[in-house]
Design an enzyme around this catalytic site. Structure first.
Site, short mmCIF file in Angstrom:
data_model
loop_
_atom_site.label_atom_id
_atom_site.label_comp_id
_atom_site.label_asym_id
_atom_site.label_seq_id
_atom_site.Cartn_x
_atom_site.Cartn_y
_atom_site.Cartn_z
N HIS A 1 0.84 -1.21 0.00
CA HIS A 1 0.00 0.00 0.00
C HIS A 1 0.88 1.26 0.00
O HIS A 1 2.05 1.24 0.38
CB HIS A 1 -0.92 0.01 1.23
CG HIS A 1 -0.18 0.00 2.53
ND1 HIS A 1 0.43 1.13 3.06
CD2 HIS A 1 0.08 -1.00 3.40
CE1 HIS A 1 1.00 0.82 4.21
NE2 HIS A 1 0.82 -0.48 4.44
N GLU B 1 -1.68 -7.37 7.90
CA GLU B 1 -0.32 -7.10 8.34
C GLU B 1 -0.05 -7.74 9.71
O GLU B 1 -0.97 -7.97 10.50
CB GLU B 1 -0.08 -5.59 8.41
CG GLU B 1 1.31 -5.15 8.85
CD GLU B 1 2.43 -5.60 7.91
OE1 GLU B 1 2.60 -6.83 7.73
OE2 GLU B 1 3.15 -4.74 7.38
#
Length: 199
Positions: A11, A81
């Site tokens: 990202h 994550e």
């Protein structure tokens, strides 16, 4: 046999700047982060499937890209994550200043010196390997884009290379950094890591 290709993109920069964001912090992309993502992808849309972490700093862009090119999209919670425990949401510089010994120990030995309450690297490794292998089995011979995180990218590359988690932090993965894994029928291999643009 047709090759299976995984393009992997981290990202872009989230709102709030650089800080520890694991599975417990779900900041959206900043305006700069959106620009980073579009600059990295360009006009590319030649994938069969987009797979994203369900966290909004990944999924919002994945939805926008899927909509632009009419591509199927799936969110996989296996690609969330790594959890950073007590360091979640804290700036790197702040942790380094307030907990210099713990900060230094973490970067010397990220397996043995996790932040308090953080997800163990070995457990994270197993989670990412399971998610990757599941997608490999689901999309043989297809071209996929995975929109995820720095830690997830390191773990995916580490899994493919058979590298121990202690070695992952030697890989730099920038915002919107692109990596590629390709399976030519003889097992997956790494084609490139942390490229700024696909083309």
């Amino acid at each position: 046999m047709r090759q299976t290709q995984f393009d992997i993109i981290r990202h872009g920069e989230p709102v709030g700047g650089r800080r520890y964001r694991g599975g417990g912090i779900d900041d959206p992309l900043s305006e700069a982060g959106w620009r980073q993502m579009w600059a990295a992808i360009g006009n590319e849309g030649d994938w069969d499937q987009i797979i994203s972490s369900p966290m909004q700093r990944c999924l919002a862009f994945a939805r926008a890209l899927a909509g632009r090119h009419a591509l199927p999209l799936a969110a996989d919670p296996g690609f969330v994550e790594i959890g950073m425990g007590a360091w979640e949401g804290r700036a790197h510089a702040e942790v380094a200043a307030r907990e210099p010994e713990a900060f230094a120990a973490f970067y010397r030995d990220p397996v043995g010196h996790r932040p308090p309450g953080a997800e163990p690297l070995n457990a994270f490794s197993a989670r990412i390997a399971t998610a990757f292998d599941r997608q490999m089995a689901a999309y043989p011979g297809r071209r996929l884009l995975i929109v995820c995180h720095a830690g997830v990218t390191r773990a995916l590359i580490g899994h493919v290379l058979g590298a121990k988690p202690s070695a992952w932090y030697r890989m730099r993965i920038d915002y919107a950094g692109l990596s590629r894994v390709r399976d030519d029928g003889f097992g997956p291999g790494v084609e490139f890591v942390n490229r700024r643009r696909l083309r």
